[in-house]
Design an enzyme around this catalytic site. Structure first.
Site, PDB file in Angstrom:
ATOM      1  N   HIS A  13       0.884  -1.196   0.000  1.00 39.60           N
ATOM      2  CA  HIS A  13       0.000   0.000   0.000  1.00 39.60           C
ATOM      3  C   HIS A  13       0.907   1.227   0.000  1.00 39.60           C
ATOM      4  CE1 HIS A  13      -3.783   2.194   1.560  1.00 39.60           C
ATOM      5  NE2 HIS A  13      -2.876   3.126   1.308  1.00 39.60           N
ATOM      6  N   HIS A  15       1.664   5.335  -1.645  1.00 41.86           N
ATOM      7  CA  HIS A  15       1.320   6.545  -2.409  1.00 41.86           C
ATOM      8  C   HIS A  15       2.608   7.115  -2.996  1.00 41.86           C
ATOM      9  CE1 HIS A  15      -2.772   6.710  -0.721  1.00 41.86           C
ATOM     10  NE2 HIS A  15      -2.203   6.175   0.332  1.00 41.86           N
ATOM     11  N   LYS A  95      -9.186  -0.077  -5.848  1.00 42.66           N
ATOM     12  CA  LYS A  95      -9.156   0.519  -4.506  1.00 42.66           C
ATOM     13  C   LYS A  95     -10.417   1.330  -4.275  1.00 42.66           C
ATOM     14  CE  LYS A  95      -7.723   2.138  -0.554  1.00 42.66           C
ATOM     15  NZ  LYS A  95      -6.637   3.071  -0.308  1.00 42.66           N
ATOM     16  N   HIS A 134     -10.449   1.269   1.776  1.00 42.61           N
ATOM     17  CA  HIS A 134     -10.167   2.194   2.883  1.00 42.61           C
ATOM     18  C   HIS A 134     -11.396   2.131   3.787  1.00 42.61           C
ATOM     19  CE1 HIS A 134      -8.348   6.011   4.596  1.00 42.61           C
ATOM     20  NE2 HIS A 134      -9.490   5.869   5.248  1.00 42.61           N
ATOM     21  N   HIS A 168      -4.674  -0.765   5.705  1.00 38.85           N
ATOM     22  CA  HIS A 168      -4.142  -0.052   6.876  1.00 38.85           C
ATOM     23  C   HIS A 168      -5.045  -0.151   8.104  1.00 38.85           C
ATOM     24  CE1 HIS A 168      -6.826   2.940   5.258  1.00 38.85           C
ATOM     25  NE2 HIS A 168      -5.999   3.369   4.339  1.00 38.85           N
ATOM     26  N   ASP A 240       1.504   2.462   3.519  1.00 39.91           N
ATOM     27  CA  ASP A 240       0.665   3.656   3.388  1.00 39.91           C
ATOM     28  C   ASP A 240       1.535   4.911   3.475  1.00 39.91           C
ATOM     29  OD1 ASP A 240      -1.569   5.206   2.970  1.00 39.91           O
ATOM     30  OD2 ASP A 240      -2.260   5.111   5.055  1.00 39.91           O
TER      31      ASP A 240
END
Ligand code: NCD
Ligand code: ZN
Length: 337
Positions: A13, A15, A95, A134, A168, A240
């Site tokens: 995960h 970004h 996602k 999420h 997460h 994350d």
């Protein structure tokens, strides 16, 4: 000197952002990880085949190690089966963000209605595409994840063949839920294994530890730590790592996200060693993910040595500045160059 070698480490995960920030942060993951699940919450979100392939190309231009495997995701929307068939080979997962729940999620799902979403979710089952979620409501900040458990449960029961990744996770409730249904799996971040709300807001406010979902109570942190340390087969590492420019973090109206890519492996080794569970780290960092996502491990090994690593106060390049977790502090393990 004591060393440990991790085989084919994955960040499930991540970004990576875009433009100058992408150029700054991508090497900080590709230096040590063999691959990562790339989040699609750009502006605008990654929701077409063209956007996926173009973003993947920009990532490959930015990474330091050209063997790095960016596993792309598509921003969840009600898609047709034809569309998903066409994009299947370019993506690893979809996602799902509840609308407005976190950074750049405004175009997410307004309500998770198993009937309305069934055509898309059934197509994902047919095409063997996992669903990453999420999992937060827009309730009271400390209860958002716990309140979402009924949604995970409803989806797990209604779509038993859908592979659902609880992203997460931050609570004891989620640790219990992931073990309750065969088709639920979870990622855990670095920060949620280490901190509680006390570290974020118990003393002076710590913007670099502020993320969504917010760090919770001690019993939550301990439940996360125990299941990660055990090497439980349903649990994967997903950092994350969510870089925001320094000025957006050290601001009135601090952006959510903790930047951990350059420290993740070192801190994980330190943490697993401290808890006498180093033997289980390989499962958490790679083996479990390979089984859950049906991936082959790569031949990339990363060796760490027990030598102090002083975390830089900031990473700066291309006009961007980003502050990592533990900036200026010392970690007792380093990447062996
Ligand atoms: C993430 C981001 O900044 O993109 N922020 C965060 O606090 N974790 C989004 C997310 O994963 O929620
Ligand atoms: Zn994220």
């Amino acid at each position: 000197m004591k060393t440990i070698t991790l085989k084919s480490p994955f960040d499930m995960h991540l970004h990576l952002r875009d433009n100058d920030m992408l150029k700054l942060v991508a090497p900080l993951t590709s230096d040590t990880f063999t691959g990562a699940i790339i989040m699609p919450n750009l502006v605008p979100p990654v929701d077409t085949k063209e956007a996926v392939t173009a973003y993947k190309n920009r990532i490959m231009d930015a990474v330091s190690d050209k063997t790095f495997n960016p596993m792309m995701t598509l921003f969840f929307k009600p898609y047709t089966k034809e569309f998903l068939e066409d994009v299947r080979d370019e993506i690893t997962a979809l996602k799902l963000y509840p609308a407005g729940i976190t950074t750049n999620s405004e175009g997410g799902v307004e309500s998770i209605d198993t009937i309305a979403l069934a055509p898309t979710l059934n197509a994902m089952i047919d095409l063997d595409i996992p669903l990453c979620i999420h999992g937060e409501t827009n309730g009271f900040v400390m209860d958002r994840e716990a309140e979402f458990m009924s949604v995970y449960e409803e989806l797990a029961i209604a779509f038993p063949k859908l592979k659902i990744i609880m992203e997460h996770i931050t609570t004891k409730d989620a640790v219990e839920m992931v073990q309750k249904y065969d088709n639920l799996y979870a990622t855990i971040t670095l920060q949620h294994l280490l901190i509680t709300l006390d570290d974020v807001a118990g003393g002076m406010l710590q913007p670099h530890l502020f993320c969504k979902p917010i760090a919770k109570r001690y019993e939550d942190r301990d439940a996360l730590l125990n299941i990660a340390l055990s090497g439980h087969p349903k649990i994967m590492f997903g950092s994350d790592s969510a870089p925001h420019p320094k000025h957006a973090k050290e601001a009135c109206g601090c952006a959510a996200g903790v930047f951990t890519s350059p420290i993740a492996l070192q801190v994980l080794v330190e943490l697993f060693e401290k808890n006498n569970c180093l033997d289980n780290l390989q499962k958490f960092i790679s083996d479990n993910a390979c089984k859950i996502y049906n991936m082959k491990p790569s031949s990339k090994d990363v060796t760490l040595e027990k030598k102090d690593f002083i975390v830089p106060k900031a990473y700066e390049a291309y006009g961007e500045t980003v502050v990592p977790m533990y900036a200026g502090e010392t970690i007792t393990w380093s990447i062996k160059s």
